[in-house]
Design a protein around this motif. Sequence first.
Motif, short mmCIF file in Angstrom:
data_model
loop_
_atom_site.label_atom_id
_atom_site.label_comp_id
_atom_site.label_asym_id
_atom_site.label_seq_id
_atom_site.Cartn_x
_atom_site.Cartn_y
_atom_site.Cartn_z
N ALA A 197 24.22 72.43 111.24
CA ALA A 197 25.32 71.50 111.54
C ALA A 197 26.67 72.14 111.22
O ALA A 197 27.60 72.07 112.03
N PHE A 198 26.79 72.78 110.06
CA PHE A 198 28.07 73.40 109.68
C PHE A 198 28.41 74.59 110.59
O PHE A 198 29.58 74.79 110.93
N THR A 199 27.42 75.36 110.98
CA THR A 199 27.68 76.46 111.91
C THR A 199 28.21 75.91 113.23
O THR A 199 29.17 76.43 113.79
N TYR A 200 27.61 74.84 113.71
CA TYR A 200 28.04 74.23 114.97
C TYR A 200 29.47 73.69 114.86
O TYR A 200 30.31 73.96 115.71
N LEU A 201 29.74 72.95 113.81
CA LEU A 201 31.07 72.32 113.72
C LEU A 201 32.17 73.35 113.51
O LEU A 201 33.30 73.14 113.94
N LYS A 202 31.85 74.47 112.88
CA LYS A 202 32.87 75.51 112.68
C LYS A 202 33.13 76.30 113.97
O LYS A 202 34.17 76.93 114.10
N SER A 203 32.19 76.25 114.92
CA SER A 203 32.34 77.05 116.15
C SER A 203 32.67 76.20 117.38
O SER A 203 32.74 76.73 118.48
N HIS A 204 32.87 74.90 117.21
CA HIS A 204 33.19 74.01 118.32
C HIS A 204 34.37 73.11 117.97
O HIS A 204 34.54 72.74 116.81
N ASP A 205 35.13 72.75 118.98
CA ASP A 205 36.21 71.78 118.82
C ASP A 205 35.59 70.40 118.99
O ASP A 205 35.44 69.91 120.11
N LEU A 206 35.23 69.77 117.88
CA LEU A 206 34.52 68.49 117.95
C LEU A 206 35.37 67.39 118.58
O LEU A 206 34.84 66.52 119.27
N LEU A 207 36.68 67.45 118.40
CA LEU A 207 37.56 66.44 118.98
C LEU A 207 37.58 66.53 120.50
O LEU A 207 37.76 65.54 121.18
N ALA A 208 37.32 67.71 121.05
CA ALA A 208 37.31 67.90 122.50
C ALA A 208 35.99 67.48 123.15
O ALA A 208 35.92 67.33 124.37
N LEU A 209 34.96 67.25 122.34
CA LEU A 209 33.67 66.84 122.90
C LEU A 209 33.74 65.41 123.41
O LEU A 209 34.45 64.57 122.84
N PRO A 210 32.99 65.10 124.47
CA PRO A 210 32.97 63.72 124.96
C PRO A 210 32.27 62.80 123.96
O PRO A 210 31.40 63.23 123.19
N VAL A 211 32.65 61.54 123.99
CA VAL A 211 31.99 60.54 123.16
C VAL A 211 30.53 60.44 123.61
O VAL A 211 30.23 60.46 124.79
N GLY A 212 29.63 60.37 122.66
CA GLY A 212 28.21 60.28 122.95
C GLY A 212 27.43 61.29 122.13
O GLY A 212 27.96 61.96 121.24
N LYS A 213 26.13 61.40 122.45
CA LYS A 213 25.23 62.25 121.67
C LYS A 213 25.12 63.64 122.28
O LYS A 213 25.08 63.80 123.50
N THR A 214 25.03 64.61 121.38
CA THR A 214 24.78 66.00 121.75
C THR A 214 23.64 66.49 120.87
O THR A 214 23.73 66.42 119.63
N VAL A 215 22.57 66.97 121.48
CA VAL A 215 21.45 67.52 120.72
C VAL A 215 21.79 68.96 120.37
O VAL A 215 22.09 69.77 121.25
#
Length: 152
Positions: free
Chosen positions: A22-40
């Motif tokens: 989870a931390f690797t993902y959040l550090k490498s992605h702009d979470l605010l730019a992701l669409p609302v909803g679920k991402t596996v």
Amino acid sequence: MIIGNLRDFSSKDFKDKNIQTAFTYLKSHDLLALPVGKTVIDGDKVILNRQSYLGKTEQDAKIEGHAHHLDLQIVLKGVERFGYVNKERSGVKETTPYDPLKDRTNYEGALDGEIDLHEGDFALVYPEDLHKACVDVNGQTIEKAVFKIAID
């Protein structure tokens, strides 16, 4: 429960593989730019739920707990009040039985405390940590990311 700010933590700060993912993902992605909803992110082990909402009143927000997942709740924009109480406290009573599909039980009772989470702040919530999230502070829209992290 761990409360902190993302700038102070990385995946190396955690031994659990799923938390590291989870931390690797959040550090490498702009979470605010992701669409609302679920991402596996990693099968049923790490799932991201991107949210955007107006906060609830103290009375409308519910205390909840999870049995098989950790919550990593991150405020991306806005301010949210986050309440917490240890599950073993006397006076906390179950109001909605455990729902295995949502991995959630609801409770009522007095909180141990509350904290306002600002942009970049997070709460990593373990099964013994009951929490009351999504509480309005200033009437503004809250942008949030919640990782559901399976307990191995």
